[in-house]
Design a protein around this motif. Structure first.
Motif, mmCIF file in Angstrom:
data_model
loop_
_atom_site.group_PDB
_atom_site.id
_atom_site.type_symbol
_atom_site.label_atom_id
_atom_site.label_comp_id
_atom_site.label_asym_id
_atom_site.label_seq_id
_atom_site.Cartn_x
_atom_site.Cartn_y
_atom_site.Cartn_z
ATOM 1 N N ALA A 4 0.801 -38.011 -0.788
ATOM 2 C CA ALA A 4 0.643 -37.147 -1.573
ATOM 3 C C ALA A 4 1.604 -36.534 -2.369
ATOM 4 O O ALA A 4 1.740 -35.186 -2.435
ATOM 5 C CB ALA A 4 -0.492 -36.348 -1.209
ATOM 6 N N GLU A 5 2.677 -37.150 -2.722
ATOM 7 C CA GLU A 5 3.803 -36.570 -3.289
ATOM 8 C C GLU A 5 4.619 -35.590 -2.494
ATOM 9 O O GLU A 5 5.068 -34.386 -2.665
ATOM 10 C CB GLU A 5 3.402 -35.782 -4.420
ATOM 11 N N GLY A 6 5.059 -36.056 -1.348
ATOM 12 C CA GLY A 6 5.825 -35.464 -0.471
ATOM 13 C C GLY A 6 5.432 -35.165 0.813
ATOM 14 O O GLY A 6 4.143 -35.336 1.476
ATOM 15 N N ILE A 7 5.973 -34.462 1.624
ATOM 16 C CA ILE A 7 5.682 -34.149 3.110
ATOM 17 C C ILE A 7 5.944 -32.787 3.158
ATOM 18 O O ILE A 7 6.600 -32.056 2.714
ATOM 19 C CB ILE A 7 6.732 -34.916 3.956
ATOM 20 N N GLN A 10 6.872 -27.736 6.723
ATOM 21 C CA GLN A 10 6.878 -27.548 8.284
ATOM 22 C C GLN A 10 6.953 -28.897 9.119
ATOM 23 O O GLN A 10 7.627 -28.534 10.110
ATOM 24 C CB GLN A 10 5.697 -26.711 8.508
ATOM 25 N N LYS A 11 6.346 -29.887 8.512
ATOM 26 C CA LYS A 11 6.363 -31.101 9.213
ATOM 27 C C LYS A 11 7.994 -31.683 9.354
ATOM 28 O O LYS A 11 8.387 -32.217 10.173
ATOM 29 C CB LYS A 11 5.524 -32.132 8.791
ATOM 30 N N VAL A 12 8.559 -31.532 7.997
ATOM 31 C CA VAL A 12 10.089 -32.038 8.006
ATOM 32 C C VAL A 12 10.746 -31.053 8.777
ATOM 33 O O VAL A 12 11.677 -31.719 9.550
ATOM 34 C CB VAL A 12 10.391 -31.642 6.393
ATOM 35 N N LEU A 13 10.769 -29.685 8.961
ATOM 36 C CA LEU A 13 11.445 -28.891 9.895
ATOM 37 C C LEU A 13 11.310 -29.427 11.214
ATOM 38 O O LEU A 13 12.254 -29.660 12.111
ATOM 39 C CB LEU A 13 11.232 -27.384 9.732
ATOM 40 N N VAL A 35 14.589 -24.487 -0.079
ATOM 41 C CA VAL A 35 14.673 -25.825 -0.793
ATOM 42 C C VAL A 35 15.376 -25.957 -1.927
ATOM 43 O O VAL A 35 15.046 -25.277 -3.075
ATOM 44 C CB VAL A 35 13.337 -26.539 -0.730
ATOM 45 N N ASN A 36 16.646 -26.693 -1.925
ATOM 46 C CA ASN A 36 17.519 -27.003 -3.035
ATOM 47 C C ASN A 36 17.909 -25.599 -3.512
ATOM 48 O O ASN A 36 17.790 -25.227 -4.724
ATOM 49 C CB ASN A 36 16.725 -27.549 -4.256
ATOM 50 N N GLY A 37 18.114 -24.614 -2.760
ATOM 51 C CA GLY A 37 18.753 -23.292 -2.875
ATOM 52 C C GLY A 37 17.594 -22.122 -3.254
ATOM 53 O O GLY A 37 17.666 -20.972 -3.474
ATOM 54 N N ASP A 48 10.536 -33.605 -0.650
ATOM 55 C CA ASP A 48 11.071 -35.233 -0.362
ATOM 56 C C ASP A 48 12.365 -35.212 0.251
ATOM 57 O O ASP A 48 13.444 -34.703 -0.137
ATOM 58 C CB ASP A 48 11.339 -35.838 -2.004
ATOM 59 N N PRO A 49 12.211 -35.589 1.805
ATOM 60 C CA PRO A 49 13.284 -35.550 2.502
ATOM 61 C C PRO A 49 14.492 -36.271 1.914
ATOM 62 O O PRO A 49 15.659 -36.028 2.637
ATOM 63 C CB PRO A 49 12.795 -36.034 3.870
ATOM 64 N N GLU A 50 14.254 -37.441 1.360
ATOM 65 C CA GLU A 50 15.170 -38.266 0.727
ATOM 66 C C GLU A 50 16.174 -37.660 -0.182
ATOM 67 O O GLU A 50 17.271 -38.038 -0.451
ATOM 68 C CB GLU A 50 14.815 -39.666 0.473
#
Length: 265
Positions: A4-7, A10-13, A35-37, A48-50
């Motif tokens: 759904a357009e991203g993760i 908190q899961k990414v961290l 995120v991005n400053g 988007d982790p990538e």
């Protein structure tokens, strides 16, 4: 992007090893995650982790698990290249310990030992190696003769070399006995063999030279000829450093001649 357009942030961290998901949620709510400053304080945020850049308390978080960062204590007698065309001892045997194809960040000349970084992260390598970013390096040199306080002051005040003036960021006399001295120099210059040339200019030729620190990294107790993967804290410090100038042009390759002690013939 999937999911759904991203993760969820908190899961990414949590996946990056920053903290458990519950603690990561608390970090977000407290406004300590960017995120991005931009501070993100809502638990529903997805990224988007990538492509997105994340930091916690100002320290970058490594999201790309394919990137490898390795510290080497380079021995003397080894040239700083992955394949030496003249058949001299090179860095291949150290890089072969890792599955990824690693390259050296900058160079130390064959007669200099100490801290080298091996990585497959070309963008970070560009930042660390290029003198425009002012990454400091700390060297300890064993030199001929007894170094005086006046000589130390001269090194920090500045001296004139054939290719222009140069001054150490810091200089310390560690020991002066038995006809030789130990001097610690901190520089950010990328000029060729600059440490050796500076000390020769003030009348104290280098007998032995080791690089003990490279940016936020310290050689510590790593034995000569050994490698180790950087810790999570060290990786975060390097990535934070690499994001200082995000618009800087990327290097064409990881291996670059820009460093304090370039390999010379």
């Amino acid at each position: 992007m999937s999911e759904a357009e991203g993760i969820r942030l908190q899961k990414v961290l949590a996946n990056a090893g920053v903290a458990s998901r519950r603690v990561s949620e608390q970090l977000i709510v407290e406004g300590r995650v960017r995120v991005n400053g931009v501070i993100v304080s809502e638990l529903g945020a997805r990224i988007d982790p990538e492509n997105d850049l994340v930091d916690v308390d100002g320290t970058a978080v490594q999201l790309d698990a394919t990137k490898r960062y390795v510290m080497l204590n380079k021995p003397t007698g080894v040239v700083s290249t992955m394949k030496d065309e003249r058949g001299r001892a090179d860095l291949r045997r150290f890089a072969e310990e890792w599955e990824e194809r690693l390259y050296n960040v900058g160079r130390l000349d064959a007669d200099t030992s100490g801290l080298l970084v091996l990585t497959n992260d070309g963008e970070l390598a560009h930042v660390l190696a290029h003198p425009r970013f002012g990454v400091t390096k700390v060297y300890i040199a064993k030199v001929e003769g007894r170094v005086t306080a006046q000589t130390i002051a001269r090194l920090t005040r500045g001296i004139e070399l054939d290719d222009g003036p140069i001054a150490a960021d810091r200089a310390r006399l560690l020991d002066a006995s038995s006809g030789s001295s130990l001097v610690e120099l901190t520089l950010h210059s990328g000029r060729n063999r600059i440490v050796r040339r500076m000390l020769a200019e003030v009348g104290h030729p280098v007998a032995e030279l080791v690089r003990r620190q490279f940016g936020p990294l310290h050689l510590g107790t790593l034995p000569v000829g050994r490698t180790r993967e950087l810790t999570k804290v060290e990786r975060g410090a390097l990535l934070t450093l690499s994001r200082r100038e995000p618009d800087a042009p990327p290097a064409e390759g990881v291996e670059t001649p820009e460093s304090e002690e370039q390999e010379t013939s």
